[in-house]
Write a protein that holds these residues in place. Structure first.
Motif, PDB file in Angstrom:
ATOM      1  N   UNK A  98     -24.921  56.473  77.481  1.00  0.00           N
ATOM      2  CA  UNK A  98     -25.944  55.525  77.042  1.00  0.00           C
ATOM      3  C   UNK A  98     -27.355  56.057  77.265  1.00  0.00           C
ATOM      4  N   UNK A  99     -27.521  56.918  78.266  1.00  0.00           N
ATOM      5  CA  UNK A  99     -28.817  57.533  78.530  1.00  0.00           C
ATOM      6  C   UNK A  99     -29.283  58.370  77.339  1.00  0.00           C
ATOM      7  N   UNK A 100     -28.364  59.153  76.787  1.00  0.00           N
ATOM      8  CA  UNK A 100     -28.724  60.022  75.669  1.00  0.00           C
ATOM      9  C   UNK A 100     -28.880  59.216  74.384  1.00  0.00           C
ATOM     10  N   UNK A 101     -28.068  58.180  74.201  1.00  0.00           N
ATOM     11  CA  UNK A 101     -28.271  57.301  73.053  1.00  0.00           C
ATOM     12  C   UNK A 101     -29.647  56.635  73.120  1.00  0.00           C
ATOM     13  N   UNK A 102     -30.075  56.249  74.320  1.00  0.00           N
ATOM     14  CA  UNK A 102     -31.420  55.702  74.477  1.00  0.00           C
ATOM     15  C   UNK A 102     -32.475  56.778  74.210  1.00  0.00           C
ATOM     16  N   UNK A 103     -32.140  58.034  74.511  1.00  0.00           N
ATOM     17  CA  UNK A 103     -33.036  59.134  74.178  1.00  0.00           C
ATOM     18  C   UNK A 103     -33.206  59.286  72.673  1.00  0.00           C
ATOM     19  N   UNK A 104     -32.108  59.083  71.932  1.00  0.00           N
ATOM     20  CA  UNK A 104     -32.191  59.074  70.477  1.00  0.00           C
ATOM     21  C   UNK A 104     -33.101  57.942  70.016  1.00  0.00           C
ATOM     22  N   UNK A 105     -32.939  56.769  70.596  1.00  0.00           N
ATOM     23  CA  UNK A 105     -33.793  55.630  70.242  1.00  0.00           C
ATOM     24  C   UNK A 105     -35.261  55.969  70.456  1.00  0.00           C
ATOM     25  N   UNK A 106     -35.570  56.550  71.613  1.00  0.00           N
ATOM     26  CA  UNK A 106     -36.963  56.871  71.929  1.00  0.00           C
ATOM     27  C   UNK A 106     -37.500  57.906  70.944  1.00  0.00           C
ATOM     28  N   UNK A 107     -36.701  58.936  70.656  1.00  0.00           N
ATOM     29  CA  UNK A 107     -37.148  59.968  69.725  1.00  0.00           C
ATOM     30  C   UNK A 107     -37.404  59.377  68.341  1.00  0.00           C
ATOM     31  N   UNK A 108     -36.509  58.520  67.880  1.00  0.00           N
ATOM     32  CA  UNK A 108     -36.693  57.915  66.563  1.00  0.00           C
ATOM     33  C   UNK A 108     -37.938  57.027  66.524  1.00  0.00           C
ATOM     34  N   UNK A 109     -38.210  56.330  67.611  1.00  0.00           N
ATOM     35  CA  UNK A 109     -39.410  55.502  67.672  1.00  0.00           C
ATOM     36  C   UNK A 109     -40.666  56.360  67.598  1.00  0.00           C
ATOM     37  N   UNK A 110     -40.648  57.501  68.272  1.00  0.00           N
ATOM     38  CA  UNK A 110     -41.809  58.395  68.257  1.00  0.00           C
ATOM     39  C   UNK A 110     -41.964  59.089  66.905  1.00  0.00           C
ATOM     40  N   UNK A 111     -40.865  59.443  66.273  1.00  0.00           N
ATOM     41  CA  UNK A 111     -40.919  60.012  64.921  1.00  0.00           C
ATOM     42  C   UNK A 111     -41.538  58.992  63.961  1.00  0.00           C
ATOM     43  N   UNK A 112     -41.105  57.745  64.072  1.00  0.00           N
ATOM     44  CA  UNK A 112     -41.647  56.685  63.222  1.00  0.00           C
ATOM     45  C   UNK A 112     -43.136  56.502  63.452  1.00  0.00           C
ATOM     46  N   UNK A 113     -43.546  56.578  64.702  1.00  0.00           N
ATOM     47  CA  UNK A 113     -44.959  56.340  65.039  1.00  0.00           C
ATOM     48  C   UNK A 113     -45.876  57.365  64.389  1.00  0.00           C
ATOM     49  N   UNK A 114     -45.313  58.506  64.031  1.00  0.00           N
ATOM     50  CA  UNK A 114     -46.111  59.579  63.414  1.00  0.00           C
ATOM     51  C   UNK A 114     -45.896  59.666  61.908  1.00  0.00           C
ATOM     52  N   UNK A 115     -45.264  58.647  61.348  1.00  0.00           N
ATOM     53  CA  UNK A 115     -45.135  58.584  59.910  1.00  0.00           C
ATOM     54  C   UNK A 115     -44.131  59.548  59.327  1.00  0.00           C
ATOM     55  N   UNK A 116     -43.181  60.029  60.137  1.00  0.00           N
ATOM     56  CA  UNK A 116     -42.169  60.956  59.662  1.00  0.00           C
ATOM     57  C   UNK A 116     -40.852  60.223  59.426  1.00  0.00           C
ATOM     58  N   UNK A 117     -39.933  60.912  58.758  1.00  0.00           N
ATOM     59  CA  UNK A 117     -38.566  60.428  58.616  1.00  0.00           C
ATOM     60  C   UNK A 117     -37.621  61.448  59.251  1.00  0.00           C
ATOM     61  N   UNK A 118     -36.347  61.054  59.376  1.00  0.00           N
ATOM     62  CA  UNK A 118     -35.378  61.929  60.034  1.00  0.00           C
ATOM     63  C   UNK A 118     -34.073  61.967  59.257  1.00  0.00           C
ATOM     64  N   UNK A 119     -33.506  63.158  59.175  1.00  0.00           N
ATOM     65  CA  UNK A 119     -32.114  63.337  58.785  1.00  0.00           C
ATOM     66  C   UNK A 119     -31.311  63.268  60.074  1.00  0.00           C
TER      67      UNK A 119
END
Length: 431
Positions: A98-119
């Motif tokens: 769950x720690x790493x899944x939360x890391x994915x959440x945090x990374x996706x939130x930061x990617x979004x904050x910079x106007x990017x998208x993710x594959x």
């Protein structure tokens, strides 16, 4: 009810969609200038192995370069395979980290904050993140290591491709796919299926139907069935996002264009990966002497996959491309003469397609090393290292990754990104 239609249309315009051979956001083509950053979730974890401050710095650097898309891993399976990253998203007993899944959440939130998208990649054919070989091991108790002298090539891809025809192993993988796709981001509170930061769900990194011709012939039907079933599963859970395969192209199918065509039948867009050194097209110790012949093969590969995309009427992304430094030296600061020529070739093909309205919608270089530096004199990753690079743990650290001081290559990336919105009505970056 009068506003339901326009409201729904406005909502859908936030997501990347396919229209023939184009990717669109709203009414505008969504062109991609991107990078691979597989380790984003690891940096995003609030754990000893994480580094959220560095994640922020790296994303700021990529945003400043003009990049608008990152390809990241959302899967890694711990098990017995050599050189697999630890920790993984699933532990050896199958329980979730769950720690790493939360890391994915945090990374996706930061990617979004910079106007990017993710594959968002949901698996791996290769062992460096455990991958489908580990799902297979969990139900059979058997595995083959990559580059094992006792089991030389193509033993690993032949053994790993048995996964597709093993219902129990596929079920484990599908259970994990459901977990990620239906997840609610613990940082933003937004379900991933409702998050336009997700450009697409990708089945796996470089899934091959086998290694030898005999095994490919034996496994190709189960391979196609796995692709079709997984794509259908994802679409049953999420109608907002694209589905991609993560395929290398003809090189990942022993040269078969027919396999590439059939594999992408129920996939939204084509992908191709290009690795001139790995495929023996150039000699890293003699790039000057082998560049000319190798660059011809690169040009042919680009043209072949653009033709296949035209035939299938679907977009194409060159989502992995990498090249060594001069002399195949790993340390930052080493000249990148031939790497720069190679990047210019890829970017030239992409820009030409943008100009003529062709199927190539963009590219993601492999990969972003940023401020990381090798932790050991032998340039090898060891369990417990935190200086994650784009070069995965089974490879020399610095082999292909782009460092934050690679000025000539960074200039190429920046200049190409600036071309992305030429002729479009919306400003760059398109968001």
């Amino acid at each position: 009810m009068a506003t339901a239609g326009p409201a729904r249309a406005a909502e859908e315009n936030r997501f990347i969609r396919r229209d023939g051979m184009r990717l669109l956001r709203g009414s505008e083509p969504y062109r991609i200038t991107g990078a691979n950053m597989w380790y984003a979730a690891w940096l995003g974890a609030d754990a000893a192995y994480g580094d959220r401050a560095r994640l922020g710095r790296e994303l700021d650097r990529l945003q400043a370069l003009g990049l608008n898309n990152l390809r990241i891993m959302a899967a890694a399976e711990e098990g017995p395979l050599r050189n697999s990253i630890k920790p993984g998203f699933s532990r050896p007993d199958g329980s979730l980290n769950q720690e790493l899944l939360a890391g994915l959440d945090y990374a996706m939130a930061e990617i979004a904050r910079r106007g990017m998208t993710a594959v968002v990649c949901l698996g791996n054919f290769w062992e460096w993140s455990g991958g489908i070989a580990t799902w297979l091991y969990r139900v059979t108790g058997q595995y083959t290591d990559m580059n094992d002298p006792a089991h030389p090539w193509p033993a690993f891809p032949d053994a790993t491709s048995a996964f597709y025809g093993n219902p129990q192993a596929v079920r484990l993988y599908h259970d994990y796919v459901r977990t990620v796709v239906t997840r609610t981001n613990s940082v933003t509170g937004v379900r991933y299926i409702d998050d336009p930061t997700v450009m697409c769900w990708q089945l796996a990194n470089e899934p091959r139907p086998g290694g030898s011709e005999a095994v490919i012939a034996q496994r190709r039907d189960s391979y196609f069935q796995w692709i079709d079933d997984t794509a259908a599963l994802i679409r049953s859970l999420d109608r907002n996002h694209l589905v991609s395969l993560g395929h290398e192209g003809t090189q990942g199918a022993n040269g078969s264009e027919d396999i590439v065509r059939r594999a992408h039948k129920n996939i939204d867009y084509l992908t191709a990966h290009i690795w001139p050194l790995n495929w023996g097209w150039v000699n890293g110790k003699d790039l000057a002497g082998t560049w000319d012949a190798g660059s011809v093969k690169v040009g042919d590969y680009l043209a072949t996959h653009e033709r296949l995309a035209n035939e299938l009427g679907k977009p194409l992304l060159f989502e992995e491309f990498g090249f060594p430094r001069d002399g195949e030296v790993y340390s930052p600061g080493t000249p990148t003469t031939f790497r720069d020529r190679y990047y210019a070739m890829i970017y030239g093909a992409v820009s030409a397609s943008w100009t003529k309205g062709g199927p190539i919608m963009g590219s993601n270089f492999w990969a972003w090393n940023g401020e990381a530096r090798a932790a050991h004199p032998d340039y090898r990753f060891r369990d417990g290292d935190r200086a994650y690079m784009g070069d995965p743990p089974h490879e020399p650290q610095g082999w292909y990754g782009l460092f934050d001081n690679d000025e000539s290559t960074l200039t190429l990336v920046r200049d190409h990104a600036a071309q992305r919105c030429l002729g479009l009505s919306s400003p760059c970056p398109a968001r």
